[in-house]
Write a protein that holds these residues in place. Sequence first.
Motif, mmCIF file in Angstrom:
data_model
loop_
_atom_site.group_PDB
_atom_site.id
_atom_site.type_symbol
_atom_site.label_atom_id
_atom_site.label_comp_id
_atom_site.label_asym_id
_atom_site.label_seq_id
_atom_site.Cartn_x
_atom_site.Cartn_y
_atom_site.Cartn_z
ATOM 1 N N ILE B 147 4.218 -2.851 -92.636
ATOM 2 C CA ILE B 147 5.357 -2.485 -93.459
ATOM 3 C C ILE B 147 4.886 -1.624 -94.641
ATOM 4 C CG2 ILE B 147 5.227 -4.741 -94.668
ATOM 5 C CD1 ILE B 147 8.421 -4.694 -94.477
ATOM 6 N N PRO B 148 4.859 -0.312 -94.440
ATOM 7 C CA PRO B 148 4.310 0.570 -95.479
ATOM 8 C C PRO B 148 5.213 0.669 -96.707
ATOM 9 C CG PRO B 148 5.279 1.866 -93.715
ATOM 10 C CD PRO B 148 5.331 0.440 -93.255
ATOM 11 N N ASP B 153 0.564 5.542 -96.622
ATOM 12 C CA ASP B 153 0.508 4.358 -95.761
ATOM 13 C C ASP B 153 1.433 4.507 -94.560
ATOM 14 O OD1 ASP B 153 -1.173 3.423 -97.685
ATOM 15 O OD2 ASP B 153 -0.014 1.622 -98.172
ATOM 16 N N ALA B 154 2.571 5.157 -94.791
ATOM 17 C CA ALA B 154 3.522 5.367 -93.687
ATOM 18 C C ALA B 154 2.826 6.093 -92.545
ATOM 19 C CB ALA B 154 4.725 6.176 -94.166
ATOM 20 N N GLU B 172 10.175 0.112 -91.684
ATOM 21 C CA GLU B 172 10.165 1.228 -92.637
ATOM 22 C C GLU B 172 11.459 1.150 -93.443
ATOM 23 O OE1 GLU B 172 9.695 4.688 -90.060
ATOM 24 O OE2 GLU B 172 10.551 3.549 -88.412
ATOM 25 N N HIS B 173 11.326 1.024 -94.746
ATOM 26 C CA HIS B 173 12.520 0.850 -95.591
ATOM 27 C C HIS B 173 13.310 2.151 -95.658
ATOM 28 C CE1 HIS B 173 15.204 -0.292 -98.781
ATOM 29 N NE2 HIS B 173 14.689 -1.518 -98.794
ATOM 30 N N SER B 208 3.441 -7.797 -103.198
ATOM 31 C CA SER B 208 4.686 -7.260 -102.672
ATOM 32 C C SER B 208 4.383 -6.333 -101.500
ATOM 33 C CB SER B 208 5.460 -6.527 -103.768
ATOM 34 O OG SER B 208 6.764 -6.240 -103.315
ATOM 35 N N TYR B 209 5.407 -5.628 -101.021
ATOM 36 C CA TYR B 209 5.246 -4.662 -99.925
ATOM 37 C C TYR B 209 6.538 -3.874 -99.801
ATOM 38 C CZ TYR B 209 7.591 -8.573 -97.564
ATOM 39 O OH TYR B 209 8.445 -9.597 -97.242
#
Lengths: 328, 324
Positions: B147-148, B153-154, B172-173, B208-209
């Motif tokens: 979960i980047p 990081d993505a 991916e948010h 967190s993340y």
Amino acid sequence: MSYQADFLRALYRKMVTIRKFEEKIGELFLGGELPGFVHLYIGEEAIASGICSNLTDEDYITSTHRGHGHCIAKGANIKPMMAEIFGKKTGYCKGKGGSMHIADFSIGMLGANGVVGGGYTLAVGAALAAKMKKTRQVAVCFFGDGASNRGTFHEAINMAAAWKLPVIFLCENNQWASTTPYRTTTAVENIADRAVGYGIPSNIVNGNDVFAVYEAAKVAIERAREGGGPTLIEAKTYRIKGHFVGDPEMYRTKAEVQERFEKDDPLKNFVSDVLAKGWLKKAELDQIETKITEEVDAAVDSARKDPYPDDNELYSDLYVESEVNLRA
Amino acid sequence: MREITFSEATLEAMSEEMQRDEKVFVMGEDIARQGGIFGQFKGLPQKFGVERVIDTPISETAIVGAGIGAALAGMRPVVDMHFADFVGVCMDEVLNQMAKICYMFGGQCTMPLVMRAPDGIIRSAAAQHSQSLEAFFLHIPGLKVVIPSNTADAKGLLKAAIREDNPVLYFEHKALFPLKGPVPEGEFCIPIGKANIAKEGKDVTIISYSLMMHRALEAADKLAGQGISAEVIDLRTISPIDKETIFSSVAKTKRLVIVHEAVKTGGVGAEISALVAEEMIDYLDAPIKRLGAPFVPIPFSPSLERLVKINADQIVSAVEEICK
């Protein structure tokens, strides 16, 4: 229609192996030797055998909780099958799968599936891979009439039809969804009737006649290999044994089962057919049967002696090591 | 360093991996002709053809199931879930098939499958298009979950996920897609299973993340102004969880706050709290604090949606409470 003697012997071998294997499994289970539970394929041997006689080791099948017959017909070795059902280290899945999860990837047997209707989409994916790789492989998805009421049936067949994937959806309509009779949960007379809704061809065959199954499968498989897309085949049969070994079968009478088996036993029908036509001789059939009985007994003997998995096997195979090139 | 959007970073990862290995392909709803709802697939079909960037029927179960089947037959599929919420439609394929197949079949096969799932709250998408569901999958042996939180990081996590031989869920948010950030030139992977210390500190550990990392870093800046030095850890991977990084940070700071957008109850924060309580309770100088959404579905009205989101001030207050 006539067949080569070698072909007929191979066909008989498959069917007898399934029958003898399953009879032995039932006996072992009732004798308390097997963990878990087992679902027998007795009386449906003609279907897997007829279909798989059209397949090579490169082709794929997906199977069900009632999967021993599919494995054997696809060419699986009964020794590691038996060991797996015993929960032994030497089993196909090192004792981690059991009866409902036997797989042999070396012959395209992508696994029995404990979830009813769980195999459709996997077969579609294997067929998609075959199409992308242009290999002419096909995938056969075995499922029962009960599984035909899962939503996965719809999604998978539609996808395969839309993309013209080389899949054969093979319904083994044995009239029983666990303990519930077919017509109490399904309005259509034939599962095959649904093919119209997906724009694909279908075929209804006598599932107790191995030749009928073989011929129907041959057409469908050839069509799939040539890029013609999926076919839905419905093989009508009858589940001779209970849903699982030990099923009290309160939902039907013994007489009904007896009557069906006497009339429709696919193995008996095959034997009388080939003898009547003079295609094979009684002596060679007997010889095959004797040899297979010995093979099944030998598989039981070695499975009994084989070790259980070591405790340190508990976590192995949960994740595989991946070679990810790191340059972060 | 050059700056690109999160969406472009995932596109680069896809493009490089599809170039590198012809077994990699992607399928999902509205990805080829539309280019993905968030533009995260734009240009891919032009480059690789619609045979490898495949528009599917609206059939999440078949999308994921066919991904599994294709993986078993030697491909390396990436499947797109459209919205993470729709994983609910194909839960059997995730829970009973992809997670278990390798183990249950005694290691006869691998499962090189990536499931991309855009998650999180954005613009009043309401209850069925806003969830953060990562904690579900932490509970299932056999899956990996990444979960980047940022553009680099993505890219690096997606490339690593595609090269993994195990099934990886890639959350991916949605609010991150348009955000720009620095991304190194060229090939790189971010290792799965390793957390990142985004900011070093000594008084408190904030874990967190995903999107909440941005709130956590904002809070750390504010806290620095008050003389509190916060160490901020970006988990990057939810499963397997990087206990080592978490434990060594807590051993140093002796205080722990965990922040996620997902519902607090039964969340990733609960697991981390339990791990720390089990193994490190003697190190702690204060109770562990968890910040997550209240126990309600995500409401539609902006005035209510605001109430379920975590902001930097809430994180600051939580830290202040345990740093008194």
